[in-house]
Motif scaffolding. Sequence first.
Motif, short mmCIF file in Angstrom:
data_model
loop_
_atom_site.label_atom_id
_atom_site.label_comp_id
_atom_site.label_asym_id
_atom_site.label_seq_id
_atom_site.Cartn_x
_atom_site.Cartn_y
_atom_site.Cartn_z
N ALA A 1 0.64 -1.33 -0.13
CA ALA A 1 -0.38 -0.44 0.23
C ALA A 1 0.77 1.24 0.11
O ALA A 1 0.81 2.11 -0.44
N LEU A 2 1.42 1.61 0.80
CA LEU A 2 3.02 2.51 0.69
C LEU A 2 3.76 2.56 -0.59
O LEU A 2 3.89 3.84 -0.99
N LEU A 3 4.12 0.94 -1.38
CA LEU A 3 4.12 1.46 -2.54
C LEU A 3 3.43 2.17 -3.27
O LEU A 3 4.11 3.07 -4.46
N ASP A 4 2.37 1.16 -3.82
CA ASP A 4 1.52 2.18 -4.00
C ASP A 4 1.26 3.80 -4.16
O ASP A 4 1.51 4.42 -5.15
N TYR A 5 0.99 3.92 -2.64
CA TYR A 5 0.69 5.33 -2.55
C TYR A 5 1.80 6.31 -3.05
O TYR A 5 1.42 7.36 -4.00
N ILE A 6 3.13 6.57 -3.11
CA ILE A 6 4.19 6.85 -3.34
C ILE A 6 4.16 6.88 -5.00
O ILE A 6 4.78 7.74 -5.19
N ALA A 7 3.78 5.46 -5.08
CA ALA A 7 4.00 5.63 -7.64
C ALA A 7 2.16 6.88 -7.43
O ALA A 7 2.43 7.37 -8.45
N THR A 8 1.42 6.91 -6.82
CA THR A 8 0.69 8.70 -7.13
C THR A 8 1.61 9.97 -6.75
O THR A 8 1.53 9.96 -7.35
N GLN A 9 2.56 9.99 -6.67
CA GLN A 9 3.33 10.59 -6.20
C GLN A 9 3.98 11.25 -7.16
O GLN A 9 4.43 12.23 -7.30
#
Length: 203
Positions: free
Chosen positions: A66-74
């Motif tokens: 989930a954290l990696l996906d969040y970073i990918a959105t940024q």
Amino acid sequence: MKLYYAAGTISIAVAIALEEAGLPYDAHKLDFAAGEQQSPDYATINPKGRVPALDVGGTILTETGALLDYIATQTPHLMPTDPVAAAKARSVMYYLASTMHVNHAHKMRGHRWADNESSWHDMTAKVPETMTASAQFVETECLIGPYILGDTFTLADAYLFMVCTWLPGDDVDLAPFPKIRTFMDAMDARPSVQAVRAKGMLR
């Protein structure tokens, strides 16, 4: 952002991702040997008593994928826009979370699954076999080379890299896995990995 991590754990995949994204973050190290992850103070941050946890403007995010996906959105270029390629990358992440990380955890976390200490010893003894099987799956099914999607780095590679750092300690012989060795060399050469090493987050 503030990243709660422990050295050598899967939380370092998030640090690598933040470095790849060029996102500023403060790092707060937890001493697992001292049990800080189980402290009342940390329970207010992550009641699961695990890392990583990422404080984003007062909102706490947990779970590596989930954290990696969040970073990918940024930083969108760190995950593919093609839905099939993105699903391929995420399928590796989900395999790591559901299977390979669990295989590794049986080495030191047997109490999560059994109360009898003899069962813990059996779990520990099984780890070289199950982690070797996982390494074989990564070798034949996950790596196109040098990364999961061939020449294109994605945040899923940060996840895979951290899990693969555990293989030698789990008594997995890497000699039969040339794709994994090439992948690890490619990751070690990345400035993001070198940065977290320089910060003492990765041995």
